[in-house]
Design a protein around this motif. Structure first.
Motif, PDB file in Angstrom:
ATOM      1  N   THR A 194       4.631  -3.604   3.872  1.00 48.12           N
ATOM      2  CA  THR A 194       3.572  -3.007   2.987  1.00 48.12           C
ATOM      3  C   THR A 194       2.277  -3.777   3.583  1.00 48.12           C
ATOM      4  O   THR A 194       1.657  -4.523   3.056  1.00 48.12           O
ATOM      5  CB  THR A 194       3.743  -3.672   1.429  1.00 48.12           C
ATOM      6  OG1 THR A 194       4.042  -5.075   1.532  1.00 48.12           O
ATOM      7  CG2 THR A 194       5.009  -2.938   1.169  1.00 48.12           C
ATOM      8  N   GLY A 195       1.876  -3.045   4.514  1.00 46.85           N
ATOM      9  CA  GLY A 195       0.715  -3.307   5.115  1.00 46.85           C
ATOM     10  C   GLY A 195      -0.657  -2.834   4.264  1.00 46.85           C
ATOM     11  O   GLY A 195      -0.490  -2.032   3.395  1.00 46.85           O
ATOM     12  N   THR A 196      -1.807  -3.358   4.712  1.00 47.50           N
ATOM     13  CA  THR A 196      -3.001  -2.829   3.779  1.00 47.50           C
ATOM     14  C   THR A 196      -3.229  -1.337   4.150  1.00 47.50           C
ATOM     15  O   THR A 196      -3.757  -0.500   2.805  1.00 47.50           O
ATOM     16  CB  THR A 196      -4.070  -3.611   4.178  1.00 47.50           C
ATOM     17  OG1 THR A 196      -3.796  -5.196   4.004  1.00 47.50           O
ATOM     18  CG2 THR A 196      -5.353  -3.324   3.489  1.00 47.50           C
ATOM     19  N   LEU A 197      -3.152  -0.930   5.168  1.00 45.62           N
ATOM     20  CA  LEU A 197      -3.278   0.454   5.376  1.00 45.62           C
ATOM     21  C   LEU A 197      -2.527   1.444   4.716  1.00 45.62           C
ATOM     22  O   LEU A 197      -2.744   2.315   4.147  1.00 45.62           O
ATOM     23  CB  LEU A 197      -3.375   0.710   7.077  1.00 45.62           C
ATOM     24  CG  LEU A 197      -3.664   2.179   7.653  1.00 45.62           C
ATOM     25  CD1 LEU A 197      -4.945   2.491   7.319  1.00 45.62           C
ATOM     26  CD2 LEU A 197      -3.374   2.155   8.978  1.00 45.62           C
ATOM     27  N   ARG A 198      -1.259   0.847   4.810  1.00 41.09           N
ATOM     28  CA  ARG A 198      -0.127   1.866   4.002  1.00 41.09           C
ATOM     29  C   ARG A 198      -0.560   1.806   2.458  1.00 41.09           C
ATOM     30  O   ARG A 198      -0.553   2.870   1.785  1.00 41.09           O
ATOM     31  CB  ARG A 198       1.165   1.229   4.066  1.00 41.09           C
ATOM     32  CG  ARG A 198       2.145   1.917   3.308  1.00 41.09           C
ATOM     33  CD  ARG A 198       3.771   1.609   3.751  1.00 41.09           C
ATOM     34  NE  ARG A 198       4.015   1.360   4.993  1.00 41.09           N
ATOM     35  CZ  ARG A 198       4.234   2.520   5.680  1.00 41.09           C
ATOM     36  NH1 ARG A 198       4.747   3.489   5.305  1.00 41.09           N
ATOM     37  NH2 ARG A 198       4.623   2.010   7.134  1.00 41.09           N
ATOM     38  N   ILE A 199      -0.964   0.820   1.904  1.00 40.98           N
ATOM     39  CA  ILE A 199      -1.505   0.665   0.511  1.00 40.98           C
ATOM     40  C   ILE A 199      -2.701   1.466   0.321  1.00 40.98           C
ATOM     41  O   ILE A 199      -2.690   2.207  -0.952  1.00 40.98           O
ATOM     42  CB  ILE A 199      -1.778  -0.815  -0.016  1.00 40.98           C
ATOM     43  CG1 ILE A 199      -0.245  -1.560   0.131  1.00 40.98           C
ATOM     44  CG2 ILE A 199      -2.113  -0.859  -1.404  1.00 40.98           C
ATOM     45  CD1 ILE A 199       0.895  -0.864  -0.938  1.00 40.98           C
ATOM     46  N   VAL A 200      -3.557   1.252   1.142  1.00 42.51           N
ATOM     47  CA  VAL A 200      -4.743   2.245   1.064  1.00 42.51           C
ATOM     48  C   VAL A 200      -4.628   3.641   1.108  1.00 42.51           C
ATOM     49  O   VAL A 200      -5.187   4.398   0.318  1.00 42.51           O
ATOM     50  CB  VAL A 200      -5.937   1.592   2.208  1.00 42.51           C
ATOM     51  CG1 VAL A 200      -6.840   2.379   2.062  1.00 42.51           C
ATOM     52  CG2 VAL A 200      -6.527   0.290   1.808  1.00 42.51           C
ATOM     53  N   PHE A 201      -3.917   4.151   1.895  1.00 42.54           N
ATOM     54  CA  PHE A 201      -3.513   5.527   2.163  1.00 42.54           C
ATOM     55  C   PHE A 201      -2.765   5.964   0.815  1.00 42.54           C
ATOM     56  O   PHE A 201      -2.998   6.993   0.567  1.00 42.54           O
ATOM     57  CB  PHE A 201      -2.522   5.724   3.251  1.00 42.54           C
ATOM     58  CG  PHE A 201      -2.189   7.062   3.611  1.00 42.54           C
ATOM     59  CD1 PHE A 201      -3.294   7.830   4.052  1.00 42.54           C
ATOM     60  CD2 PHE A 201      -0.954   7.446   3.690  1.00 42.54           C
ATOM     61  CE1 PHE A 201      -2.687   9.248   4.034  1.00 42.54           C
ATOM     62  CE2 PHE A 201      -0.673   8.698   3.749  1.00 42.54           C
ATOM     63  CZ  PHE A 201      -1.348   9.911   4.106  1.00 42.54           C
TER      64      PHE A 201
END
Length: 136
Positions: free
Chosen positions: A102-109
């Motif tokens: 659960t990376g930041t980019l995945r959560i933001v997307f």
């Protein structure tokens, strides 16, 4: 990394199943196999829902473009927006919860997809109620 003072059993994870027995709540650990089975069932359900909403979105879009009546065209366009909203919400749920990293980019997307999906859903519902009133 901190390690617990007690030995961990191989078939138990941190999640617990809650039972209501005679008015008292007790928790039992969920096995890893049961957790994987549940996650697989959720993934399959979300995949089926994404396929169904994308197919309905395509059908309503085609019907909207081929319709001669302006009210029916608006109703079909609103249904297209509703289906696309649900589809984007389901994709966002998969993005934010189903992958192990659960990376930041995945959560933001996922959050962006969720916001666009909710906007499409609300706009579609509003347009559908407007064109339904015009139809009657």
């Amino acid at each position: 990394m901190l390690r617990p003072n007690f030995p961990l059993q191989a078939n138990h994870v941190e999640l617990y199943r809650t039972h209501l027995t005679y008015g008292k709540i007790s928790t039992l650990p969920i096995s890893r196999k049961e957790r994987i089975t549940r996650m697989y069932a959720i993934q399959i359900t979300l995949l089926v829902l994404i396929c169904a909403t994308s197919l309905l979105s395509l059908v309503y879009s085609i019907r909207s473009r081929r319709s001669q009546d302006q009210v029916k065209r608006g109703l079909f366009a609103a249904r297209t927006n509703i289906c696309m909203g649900f589809m984007l919400i389901f994709i966002a749920i998969i993005q934010m919860t189903m992958f192990p990293t659960t990376g930041t980019l995945r959560i933001v997307f996922g959050a962006i997809l969720l916001a666009i999906g909710v906007f499409n859903l609300v706009a579609g519902l509003r347009n559908h109620s407007y064109f339904t009133r015009l139809q009657h």
